[in-house]
Design a protein around this motif. Structure first.
Motif, PDB file in Angstrom:
ATOM      1  N   TRP A  46      42.761  47.029  44.805  1.00 57.64           N
ATOM      2  CA  TRP A  46      41.410  46.535  44.553  1.00 57.64           C
ATOM      3  C   TRP A  46      41.183  46.294  43.071  1.00 57.64           C
ATOM      4  O   TRP A  46      40.039  46.199  42.630  1.00 57.64           O
ATOM      5  N   ASN A  47      42.239  46.228  42.271  1.00 58.08           N
ATOM      6  CA  ASN A  47      42.089  45.953  40.848  1.00 58.08           C
ATOM      7  C   ASN A  47      41.756  44.474  40.692  1.00 58.08           C
ATOM      8  O   ASN A  47      42.636  43.620  40.708  1.00 58.08           O
ATOM      9  N   ALA A  48      40.460  44.191  40.574  1.00 55.82           N
ATOM     10  CA  ALA A  48      39.993  42.807  40.646  1.00 55.82           C
ATOM     11  C   ALA A  48      39.149  42.450  39.438  1.00 55.82           C
ATOM     12  O   ALA A  48      38.550  43.315  38.789  1.00 55.82           O
ATOM     13  N   VAL A  49      39.104  41.159  39.139  1.00 52.83           N
ATOM     14  CA  VAL A  49      38.235  40.638  38.087  1.00 52.83           C
ATOM     15  C   VAL A  49      37.616  39.335  38.570  1.00 52.83           C
ATOM     16  O   VAL A  49      38.162  38.653  39.438  1.00 52.83           O
ATOM     17  N   ASP A  70      58.772  36.828  39.759  1.00 54.11           N
ATOM     18  CA  ASP A  70      58.157  37.161  41.045  1.00 54.11           C
ATOM     19  C   ASP A  70      56.678  37.433  40.785  1.00 54.11           C
ATOM     20  O   ASP A  70      56.335  38.372  40.073  1.00 54.11           O
ATOM     21  N   ILE A  71      55.813  36.605  41.340  1.00 57.64           N
ATOM     22  CA  ILE A  71      54.375  36.676  41.070  1.00 57.64           C
ATOM     23  C   ILE A  71      53.628  36.747  42.396  1.00 57.64           C
ATOM     24  O   ILE A  71      53.891  35.956  43.304  1.00 57.64           O
ATOM     25  N   SER A  72      52.695  37.683  42.507  1.00 58.85           N
ATOM     26  CA  SER A  72      51.876  37.756  43.716  1.00 58.85           C
ATOM     27  C   SER A  72      50.474  38.230  43.355  1.00 58.85           C
ATOM     28  O   SER A  72      50.295  39.025  42.430  1.00 58.85           O
ATOM     29  N   PHE A  73      49.484  37.747  44.097  1.00 60.04           N
ATOM     30  CA  PHE A  73      48.096  38.150  43.881  1.00 60.04           C
ATOM     31  C   PHE A  73      47.230  37.590  45.007  1.00 60.04           C
ATOM     32  O   PHE A  73      47.670  36.759  45.811  1.00 60.04           O
ATOM     33  N   PHE A  74      45.984  38.058  45.048  1.00 62.99           N
ATOM     34  CA  PHE A  74      44.971  37.527  45.952  1.00 62.99           C
ATOM     35  C   PHE A  74      43.920  36.797  45.119  1.00 62.99           C
ATOM     36  O   PHE A  74      43.656  37.168  43.976  1.00 62.99           O
ATOM     37  N   ILE A 186      40.264  37.216  41.136  1.00 65.72           N
ATOM     38  CA  ILE A 186      41.691  37.473  41.315  1.00 65.72           C
ATOM     39  C   ILE A 186      41.872  38.982  41.383  1.00 65.72           C
ATOM     40  O   ILE A 186      41.256  39.726  40.614  1.00 65.72           O
ATOM     41  N   ARG A 187      42.712  39.437  42.293  1.00 70.24           N
ATOM     42  CA  ARG A 187      42.975  40.875  42.383  1.00 70.24           C
ATOM     43  C   ARG A 187      44.433  41.138  42.741  1.00 70.24           C
ATOM     44  O   ARG A 187      45.144  40.259  43.227  1.00 70.24           O
ATOM     45  N   SER A 206      35.044  38.610  27.023  1.00 72.35           N
ATOM     46  CA  SER A 206      33.813  37.915  27.392  1.00 72.35           C
ATOM     47  C   SER A 206      34.095  36.882  28.477  1.00 72.35           C
ATOM     48  O   SER A 206      35.161  36.264  28.510  1.00 72.35           O
ATOM     49  N   GLY A 207      33.137  36.706  29.361  1.00 72.57           N
ATOM     50  CA  GLY A 207      33.274  35.729  30.429  1.00 72.57           C
ATOM     51  C   GLY A 207      34.060  36.215  31.624  1.00 72.57           C
ATOM     52  O   GLY A 207      34.219  35.486  32.606  1.00 72.57           O
ATOM     53  N   VAL A 208      34.565  37.460  31.557  1.00 69.27           N
ATOM     54  CA  VAL A 208      35.324  38.040  32.669  1.00 69.27           C
ATOM     55  C   VAL A 208      34.753  39.425  32.948  1.00 69.27           C
ATOM     56  O   VAL A 208      34.551  40.216  32.028  1.00 69.27           O
ATOM     57  N   ARG A 209      34.508  39.722  34.219  1.00 70.48           N
ATOM     58  CA  ARG A 209      33.935  41.013  34.583  1.00 70.48           C
ATOM     59  C   ARG A 209      34.888  41.794  35.481  1.00 70.48           C
ATOM     60  O   ARG A 209      35.536  41.209  36.357  1.00 70.48           O
ATOM     61  N   PRO A 210      34.970  43.107  35.268  1.00 73.69           N
ATOM     62  CA  PRO A 210      35.768  43.925  36.194  1.00 73.69           C
ATOM     63  C   PRO A 210      35.153  43.902  37.583  1.00 73.69           C
ATOM     64  O   PRO A 210      33.935  43.827  37.739  1.00 73.69           O
ATOM     65  N   GLY A 211      35.997  43.974  38.593  1.00 67.68           N
ATOM     66  CA  GLY A 211      35.513  43.977  39.961  1.00 67.68           C
ATOM     67  C   GLY A 211      35.184  42.580  40.447  1.00 67.68           C
ATOM     68  O   GLY A 211      35.257  41.596  39.705  1.00 67.68           O
TER      69      GLY A 211
END
Length: 251
Positions: A46-49, A70-74, A186-187, A206-211
């Protein structure tokens, strides 16, 4: 009879008391035992931004992927397009982006000219639901997969350059030119098996929030029997107050 079970919901911990009822009958007895506590889970899942402007991005040290990547994400978004990830070299580069509402492209150049893979979805990917991307490059082939759609693969040429030489910072959610940035969430980003802590970097960017808001829109149906989905900073939980059931999903 035996009444056994597991405590699988962390909100039920710690165990502070045990109540045994129906103990007044003659020749009856009760016994209880609590086994070892074992915690499972992965906070990085759940490490998301969330990216709120096209000019916003996160930057990390250079992605060292000379011979394998090797790259993976949601991700989830309502935007028409946007770059998920980019890393540049003098001539080489690697880039992952949603090029249209139904297309994801994986482009890479190791010095022999760009190679681009495309996966096209029969339904829009900008539906504000979570989608999974996995991209890989090695000395044999380059491949891209989105959700459970057919994988796009291309064999590596046996001639020319093989080493991917990158030297810029790794940009996540944008590009070095601050154009075509990604709007959305993205998480669970993993690079060559290593978890990338997006939330910590977002705290000072700036412009990016956790969660990421809107977990209940994707997973609210997991709360059963009258349970209510409760939005949380990095995930969700089910409120079973008005349900005759309890547990993580009111079952």
């Amino acid at each position: 009879t035996k009444d056994t079970g597991f405590l699988s919901f962390k909100d039920h911990l710690p165990v502070t008391q045990i109540i045994i009822t129906d103990t007044n009958r003659s020749n009856s007895e009760a016994a209880w035992r609590i086994g070892p506590l074992r915690c499972y889970g992965d906070r990085h899942y759940w490490n998301a931004v969330s990216f709120s402007t096209e000019a916003s991005y996160l930057h990390f040290p250079t992605f060292h992927a000379e011979f394998s990547a090797d790259i993976s994400f949601f991700f989830k978004t309502t935007a028409l397009s946007g770059v998920f990830l980019e890393n540049l070299g003098m001539k080489d580069f690697i880039r992952l982006e949603m090029s249209s509402p139904s297309e994801v492209t994986f482009a890479i150049d190791v010095g022999n000219g760009p190679v681009e893979l495309l996966v096209q979805s029969p339904s829009p990917l900008n539906d504000n639901q979570w989608h999974y991307i996995w991209a890989e490059r090695n000395l044999k082939e380059t491949s891209l997969q989105v959700d459970n759609l057919p994988r796009s693969t291309r064999e590596t040429s046996e001639e020319g350059h093989f080493r991917l030489q990158l030297n810029s910072q790794l940009f996540v959610g944008g590009t070095s030119s601050r154009q075509k940035g990604f709007l959305g969430c993205i998480r669970s980003l993993h690079l060559n098996g290593q978890k990338v802590d997006l939330e910590e970097r977002a705290k000072v960017t700036s412009g990016v929030r956790p969660g990421c808001p809107g977990h209940c829109s994707s997973y609210g149906s997991n709360c059963h029997n009258g349970g209510k989905c409760v939005e949380k900073h990095s995930g969700y939980s089910c409120d079973c107050t008005n349900s005759p059931y309890e547990g993580p999903f009111c079952q």
